[in-house]
Design a protein around this motif. Structure first.
Motif, PDB file in Angstrom:
ATOM      1  N   GLY A  23      26.300  52.566  -1.256  1.00  0.00           N
ATOM      2  CA  GLY A  23      27.467  53.419  -1.095  1.00  0.00           C
ATOM      3  C   GLY A  23      28.001  53.427   0.321  1.00  0.00           C
ATOM      4  O   GLY A  23      28.649  54.392   0.745  1.00  0.00           O
ATOM      5  N   CYS A  24      27.771  52.354   1.080  1.00  0.00           N
ATOM      6  CA  CYS A  24      28.178  52.276   2.485  1.00  0.00           C
ATOM      7  C   CYS A  24      29.695  52.328   2.601  1.00  0.00           C
ATOM      8  O   CYS A  24      30.411  51.565   1.927  1.00  0.00           O
ATOM      9  CB  CYS A  24      27.646  50.986   3.097  1.00  0.00           C
ATOM     10  N   LEU A  25      30.198  53.198   3.500  1.00  0.00           N
ATOM     11  CA  LEU A  25      31.633  53.406   3.622  1.00  0.00           C
ATOM     12  C   LEU A  25      32.176  53.162   5.027  1.00  0.00           C
ATOM     13  O   LEU A  25      33.370  53.342   5.263  1.00  0.00           O
ATOM     14  CB  LEU A  25      32.004  54.835   3.200  1.00  0.00           C
ATOM     15  N   LEU A  26      31.304  52.778   5.965  1.00  0.00           N
ATOM     16  CA  LEU A  26      31.768  52.578   7.334  1.00  0.00           C
ATOM     17  C   LEU A  26      30.989  51.442   7.979  1.00  0.00           C
ATOM     18  O   LEU A  26      29.764  51.368   7.839  1.00  0.00           O
ATOM     19  CB  LEU A  26      31.583  53.855   8.161  1.00  0.00           C
ATOM     20  N   GLN A  27      31.712  50.559   8.652  1.00  0.00           N
ATOM     21  CA  GLN A  27      31.086  49.518   9.454  1.00  0.00           C
ATOM     22  C   GLN A  27      31.560  49.657  10.892  1.00  0.00           C
ATOM     23  O   GLN A  27      32.746  49.894  11.137  1.00  0.00           O
ATOM     24  CB  GLN A  27      31.457  48.115   8.947  1.00  0.00           C
ATOM     25  N   THR A  28      30.632  49.525  11.843  1.00  0.00           N
ATOM     26  CA  THR A  28      30.984  49.539  13.260  1.00  0.00           C
ATOM     27  C   THR A  28      30.718  48.165  13.864  1.00  0.00           C
ATOM     28  O   THR A  28      29.877  47.411  13.374  1.00  0.00           O
ATOM     29  CB  THR A  28      30.198  50.600  14.043  1.00  0.00           C
ATOM     30  N   GLY A  29      31.440  47.858  14.927  1.00  0.00           N
ATOM     31  CA  GLY A  29      31.248  46.590  15.618  1.00  0.00           C
ATOM     32  C   GLY A  29      32.153  46.528  16.828  1.00  0.00           C
ATOM     33  O   GLY A  29      32.961  47.433  17.070  1.00  0.00           O
ATOM     34  N   GLY A  30      32.052  45.468  17.590  1.00  0.00           N
ATOM     35  CA  GLY A  30      32.917  45.284  18.737  1.00  0.00           C
ATOM     36  C   GLY A  30      34.336  44.976  18.295  1.00  0.00           C
ATOM     37  O   GLY A  30      34.558  44.399  17.224  1.00  0.00           O
ATOM     38  N   SER A  31      35.299  45.339  19.119  1.00  0.00           N
ATOM     39  CA  SER A  31      36.691  45.126  18.748  1.00  0.00           C
ATOM     40  C   SER A  31      37.030  43.646  18.607  1.00  0.00           C
ATOM     41  O   SER A  31      37.983  43.285  17.908  1.00  0.00           O
ATOM     42  CB  SER A  31      37.619  45.780  19.775  1.00  0.00           C
ATOM     43  N   ASP A  32      36.240  42.767  19.253  1.00  0.00           N
ATOM     44  CA  ASP A  32      36.477  41.337  19.086  1.00  0.00           C
ATOM     45  C   ASP A  32      36.084  40.862  17.685  1.00  0.00           C
ATOM     46  O   ASP A  32      36.413  39.740  17.298  1.00  0.00           O
ATOM     47  CB  ASP A  32      35.717  40.537  20.146  1.00  0.00           C
ATOM     48  N   GLN A  33      35.404  41.719  16.941  1.00  0.00           N
ATOM     49  CA  GLN A  33      35.011  41.420  15.569  1.00  0.00           C
ATOM     50  C   GLN A  33      35.961  42.043  14.542  1.00  0.00           C
ATOM     51  O   GLN A  33      35.653  42.073  13.354  1.00  0.00           O
ATOM     52  CB  GLN A  33      33.587  41.950  15.319  1.00  0.00           C
ATOM     53  N   TRP A  34      37.094  42.549  15.011  1.00  0.00           N
ATOM     54  CA  TRP A  34      37.952  43.336  14.118  1.00  0.00           C
ATOM     55  C   TRP A  34      38.371  42.554  12.874  1.00  0.00           C
ATOM     56  O   TRP A  34      38.395  43.098  11.770  1.00  0.00           O
ATOM     57  CB  TRP A  34      39.175  43.834  14.873  1.00  0.00           C
ATOM     58  N   GLY A  35      38.687  41.285  13.020  1.00  0.00           N
ATOM     59  CA  GLY A  35      39.053  40.488  11.852  1.00  0.00           C
ATOM     60  C   GLY A  35      37.942  40.412  10.829  1.00  0.00           C
ATOM     61  O   GLY A  35      38.188  40.471   9.610  1.00  0.00           O
ATOM     62  N   ASN A  36      36.694  40.292  11.304  1.00  0.00           N
ATOM     63  CA  ASN A  36      35.553  40.262  10.388  1.00  0.00           C
ATOM     64  C   ASN A  36      35.299  41.636   9.774  1.00  0.00           C
ATOM     65  O   ASN A  36      34.912  41.750   8.605  1.00  0.00           O
ATOM     66  CB  ASN A  36      34.304  39.789  11.131  1.00  0.00           C
ATOM     67  N   LEU A  37      35.494  42.696  10.565  1.00  0.00           N
ATOM     68  CA  LEU A  37      35.283  44.054  10.047  1.00  0.00           C
ATOM     69  C   LEU A  37      36.273  44.354   8.919  1.00  0.00           C
ATOM     70  O   LEU A  37      35.905  44.890   7.869  1.00  0.00           O
ATOM     71  CB  LEU A  37      35.450  45.079  11.164  1.00  0.00           C
ATOM     72  N   THR A  38      37.531  44.017   9.144  1.00  0.00           N
ATOM     73  CA  THR A  38      38.544  44.346   8.138  1.00  0.00           C
ATOM     74  C   THR A  38      38.458  43.446   6.916  1.00  0.00           C
ATOM     75  O   THR A  38      38.964  43.809   5.846  1.00  0.00           O
ATOM     76  CB  THR A  38      39.959  44.259   8.740  1.00  0.00           C
ATOM     77  N   SER A  39      37.831  42.293   7.029  1.00  0.00           N
ATOM     78  CA  SER A  39      37.670  41.445   5.846  1.00  0.00           C
ATOM     79  C   SER A  39      36.847  42.165   4.786  1.00  0.00           C
ATOM     80  O   SER A  39      37.122  42.053   3.583  1.00  0.00           O
ATOM     81  CB  SER A  39      37.029  40.107   6.223  1.00  0.00           C
ATOM     82  N   GLY A  40      35.832  42.924   5.233  1.00  0.00           N
ATOM     83  CA  GLY A  40      35.034  43.701   4.290  1.00  0.00           C
ATOM     84  C   GLY A  40      35.780  44.893   3.738  1.00  0.00           C
ATOM     85  O   GLY A  40      35.679  45.220   2.544  1.00  0.00           O
ATOM     86  N   VAL A  41      36.537  45.578   4.617  1.00  0.00           N
ATOM     87  CA  VAL A  41      37.349  46.711   4.175  1.00  0.00           C
ATOM     88  C   VAL A  41      38.319  46.263   3.084  1.00  0.00           C
ATOM     89  O   VAL A  41      38.453  46.907   2.029  1.00  0.00           O
ATOM     90  CB  VAL A  41      38.114  47.321   5.371  1.00  0.00           C
ATOM     91  N   ASP A  42      38.996  45.144   3.324  1.00  0.00           N
ATOM     92  CA  ASP A  42      39.971  44.632   2.352  1.00  0.00           C
ATOM     93  C   ASP A  42      39.298  44.191   1.060  1.00  0.00           C
ATOM     94  O   ASP A  42      39.831  44.419  -0.040  1.00  0.00           O
ATOM     95  CB  ASP A  42      40.743  43.456   2.961  1.00  0.00           C
TER      96      ASP A  42
END
Length: 431
Positions: free
Chosen positions: A200-219
């Motif tokens: 049920g994970c709802l939040l991922q944290t990471g460096g801003s240089d990883q933003w494209g990878n972070l949002t790939s999971g959100v999408d």
């Protein structure tokens, strides 16, 4: 100030929510919907995660930002998942300039264990919101290439993937980008989807240089599950002069004591510029707002005391290496600069400290004149003799009275410390 005075990990009760504290500490560079995140983090406990790829045998200061952010969220009642990337570590996220060297599966597996042990030091594995460590190799290894393309790959659009910063930078470089590294963002998106399904994970944290990878999971979660998941990108830490943070003469400041000694880490923080130290206290320590504001006043009023830098060095080195190693590093620092007994230091700490100074390996009985030249404290033998005759040279804390004096390596571990004047120091490793 001693190692016993370090701040216990805690959230600051003067903030209404943990979101407000993260914002004040400068930890939110980019995020999904801020109002929704503030409400989410102020509500019942959620599950969140951060991933760490084993592309080296140790984490570094950039990773420490994430580890401490995870700890703050856990202290606020939320449940952390520390992901060590056994599969993504076999590929590595795209760098802006060139392809990564692929490490062997055996090397990656070894580094997974090392990084897992480091991540575990920063999280609490007891209580209602106990942390859990996961490895993405567990769910990617059983997937066939066909299943991966049919079940995951079909949800990604190439046009969107090409727009990611790391990918576009590589496409515009001479190196280009392989399909392997191009696919990395799909794998990270899969991680988030899998952790949502399992925990049920709802939040991922990471460096801003990883933003494209972070949002790939959100999408991906939104597209497949119809659920709104979130991401936080912390700022990349840079110095006030624009130089890259966390580098010392080209070497990263690692969290592994064998790759960066507690003494070296302590000195790194102690040398923080006045313009950077308050921001560092906010990000890298658990000191509260009132204490940090007091240090901000001291930096302005009495910068020569370097009180903020000393507290920063104490706090972070203790957090990473523990109070005993930090106390030894402080003792070594003071003894080297004439405020303690060099002979009372333990051999390991003393050797680590000397490796941070100009140093040389010499044989027992080497003339001090020669040792001064070999360590670079002087440029010639005649300059060495002149410095000795003027009473400006000490060996192991004792003034050298003759240019016929020799090195014996009488300090713990068979080393010696040369000093020219008040501030020029060098280490001698005596065989």
């Amino acid at each position: 100030m001693t190692a016993e005075t370090v701040a216990a990990p805690a959230i600051d009760p003067t903030f209404d929510t943990i979101w407000d504290e993260l914002v004040w500490r400068g930890l939110i560079h980019v995020s999904t919907d801020q109002d929704a995140l503030r409400e989410l983090l102020a509500g019942p406990p959620i599950v969140y995660y951060c991933g760490f790829d084993p592309t080296a045998p140790s984490l570094h200061l950039g990773n420490l930002v994430q580890l401490l952010t995870m700890r703050r969220l856990q202290l606020a009642g939320h449940r952390p998942l520390g992901l060590v990337g056994g599969s993504t570590g076999l590929i590595g996220d795209p760098r802006p300039t060139a392809e990564r060297t692929l490490n062997t599966p055996e090397t990656v597996a070894e580094w997974v264990m090392k990084l897992r042990a480091q991540v575990e030091r920063f999280l609490d594995f007891e209580g209602d919101n106990a942390a859990r460590i996961v490895n993405n190799l567990d769910w990617t290894a059983p997937l066939s290439a066909i299943d991966f393309l049919r079940e995951i790959g079909k949800h990604f659009r190439v046009g969107t993937m090409l727009k990611k910063d790391a990918v576009s930078a590589r496409l515009n470089s001479d190196a280009g980008i392989s399909y392997t590294e191009f696919s990395y963002q799909i794998l990270q998106g899969l991680d988030y989807l899998e952790l949502y399904r399992q925990y049920g994970c709802l939040l991922q944290t990471g460096g801003s240089d990883q933003w494209g990878n972070l949002t790939s999971g959100v999408d991906l979660i939104h597209r497949v599950e119809g659920v709104s998941a979130h991401a936080i990108g912390t700022p990349l830490i840079t110095n006030s002069d624009g130089t890259k943070f966390g580098k010392s003469e080209g070497n990263a400041i690692w969290l592994d004591a064998e790759m960066c000694s507690p003494y070296a880490m302590y000195q790194f923080w102690l040398n923080t510029d006045d313009a950077d130290v308050i921001a560092r206290l906010k990000v890298f320590t658990f000191l509260g707002r009132a204490e940090i504001e007091e240090y901000e006043r001291l930096v302005a009023a009495e910068p020569f005391r370097r009180a903020a830098q000393k507290r920063l060095a104490l706090e972070v080195t203790t957090t990473v290496h523990g109070p005993e190693a930090t106390a030894a590093a402080i003792d070594a620092s003071e003894a080297l600069f004439g405020k303690g007994d060099l002979a009372s230091l333990d051999a390991e700490t003393l050797a680590a400290a000397l490796r941070e100074l100009p140093h040389a390996s010499v044989a027992a009985g080497t003339p001090v004149v020669q040792a001064l030249v070999e360590t670079g404290l002087v440029s010639s033998a005649s300059e060495a003799r002149r410095a000795i005759s003027q009473g400006g040279v000490t060996l192991d804390g004792d003034k050298v009275g003759s240019d016929e004096a020799t090195v014996a390596g009488t300090l713990p571990g068979g080393v010696s410390v040369l000093r020219r004047g008040k501030k020029a120091l060098a280490g001698l490793f005596v065989a």
